[in-house]
Design a protein around this motif. Structure first.
Motif, short mmCIF file in Angstrom:
data_model
loop_
_atom_site.label_atom_id
_atom_site.label_comp_id
_atom_site.label_asym_id
_atom_site.label_seq_id
_atom_site.Cartn_x
_atom_site.Cartn_y
_atom_site.Cartn_z
N ILE A 59 3.60 -1.30 -9.28
CA ILE A 59 2.45 -1.78 -8.66
C ILE A 59 1.27 -1.11 -9.26
O ILE A 59 0.08 -1.63 -9.39
CB ILE A 59 2.40 -1.12 -6.98
CG1 ILE A 59 3.39 -2.40 -6.41
CG2 ILE A 59 0.93 -1.29 -6.57
CD1 ILE A 59 3.44 -2.03 -5.00
N LYS A 104 0.92 -1.11 -0.08
CA LYS A 104 -0.05 -0.08 -0.01
C LYS A 104 0.80 1.35 -0.19
O LYS A 104 0.52 2.32 -0.72
CB LYS A 104 -1.04 -0.08 1.21
CG LYS A 104 -2.26 -1.02 1.01
CD LYS A 104 -2.93 -0.82 2.30
CE LYS A 104 -4.01 -2.08 2.22
NZ LYS A 104 -5.03 -1.75 3.32
N TYR A 150 4.02 1.50 -1.15
CA TYR A 150 4.67 1.62 -2.59
C TYR A 150 3.59 2.30 -3.30
O TYR A 150 3.94 3.31 -4.18
CB TYR A 150 5.13 0.36 -2.86
CG TYR A 150 6.41 -0.15 -2.47
CD1 TYR A 150 7.43 0.94 -2.29
CD2 TYR A 150 6.64 -1.23 -1.75
CE1 TYR A 150 8.76 0.31 -1.72
CE2 TYR A 150 7.58 -1.73 -1.23
CZ TYR A 150 8.78 -1.06 -1.24
OH TYR A 150 9.77 -1.43 -0.49
N ARG A 151 2.42 1.69 -3.55
CA ARG A 151 1.27 2.36 -4.52
C ARG A 151 0.94 3.89 -4.08
O ARG A 151 0.80 4.48 -5.02
CB ARG A 151 0.23 1.47 -4.28
CG ARG A 151 -1.13 2.01 -5.12
CD ARG A 151 -2.56 1.37 -4.74
NE ARG A 151 -2.77 1.77 -3.30
CZ ARG A 151 -3.79 1.06 -2.61
NH1 ARG A 151 -4.29 0.14 -3.26
NH2 ARG A 151 -4.04 1.55 -1.47
N ASP A 152 0.85 4.11 -2.70
CA ASP A 152 0.21 5.42 -2.48
C ASP A 152 1.65 6.46 -2.50
O ASP A 152 1.17 7.44 -2.20
CB ASP A 152 -0.36 5.39 -1.28
CG ASP A 152 -1.49 4.35 -1.10
OD1 ASP A 152 -1.92 4.16 -2.17
OD2 ASP A 152 -1.95 3.99 -0.15
N ARG A 205 6.49 1.88 -7.45
CA ARG A 205 5.45 2.53 -7.66
C ARG A 205 4.85 2.25 -8.96
O ARG A 205 3.51 2.14 -9.05
CB ARG A 205 5.60 3.97 -7.43
CG ARG A 205 4.16 4.57 -7.40
CD ARG A 205 4.16 6.15 -6.69
NE ARG A 205 2.82 6.38 -6.50
CZ ARG A 205 2.47 7.66 -6.38
NH1 ARG A 205 3.28 8.58 -6.09
NH2 ARG A 205 1.27 8.08 -6.23
N LEU A 225 -3.75 -6.08 -3.90
CA LEU A 225 -2.63 -5.86 -2.93
C LEU A 225 -2.65 -6.90 -2.03
O LEU A 225 -1.56 -7.65 -1.58
CB LEU A 225 -2.58 -4.46 -2.30
CG LEU A 225 -2.17 -3.36 -3.31
CD1 LEU A 225 -2.03 -1.89 -2.51
CD2 LEU A 225 -0.91 -3.76 -4.18
#
Length: 107
Positions: free
Chosen positions: A79, A63, A65-67, A76, A87
């Motif tokens: 993902i 989460k 990394y994604r955000d 980023r 996730l």
């Protein structure tokens, strides 16, 4: 007495069949597997092994990394816009894998 022994033997043999179904491979595993391996054993230098990591740690890290909370542009980009459910599938998959020695992972 024999009945009890046979019943215990039968139950012992049946237990593996009663175990939970193995996790299905996540649909989005491919890009992760390019670096971290399908079974969580890193395929390239510098990529960490994910096999057997704690589920809550993996879920939170993905989460972040994604955000963008963890500022790693490569992660980023890899993902992308995955949902929380996707996730979670990835985190569950990698946490369920059994770590191997590096020699066994790369014969």
């Amino acid at each position: 007495m024999r009945f009890v022994l046979f019943a215990a033997l039968g139950l012992t043999c049946a237990l593996p069949a009663l175990a939970a179904d193995p996790l299905p491979k996540p649909l989005r595993l491919g890009l992760c597997a390019a670096c971290h391996g399908e079974t969580g054993m890193a395929q390239m230098p510098g990529a960490p092994n994910l096999a057997g990591q704690r589920l809550d740690y993996l879920r939170q890290a993905l989460k972040e990394y994604r955000d963008g909370t963890r500022n790693v542009p490569l992660m980023r980009a890899a993902i992308g816009p995955l949902s929380d459910a996707e996730l979670d599938q990835l985190a569950r998959w990698y946490s369920a894998q059994v770590p191997q020695s590096q020699a066994a992972a790369h014969p």
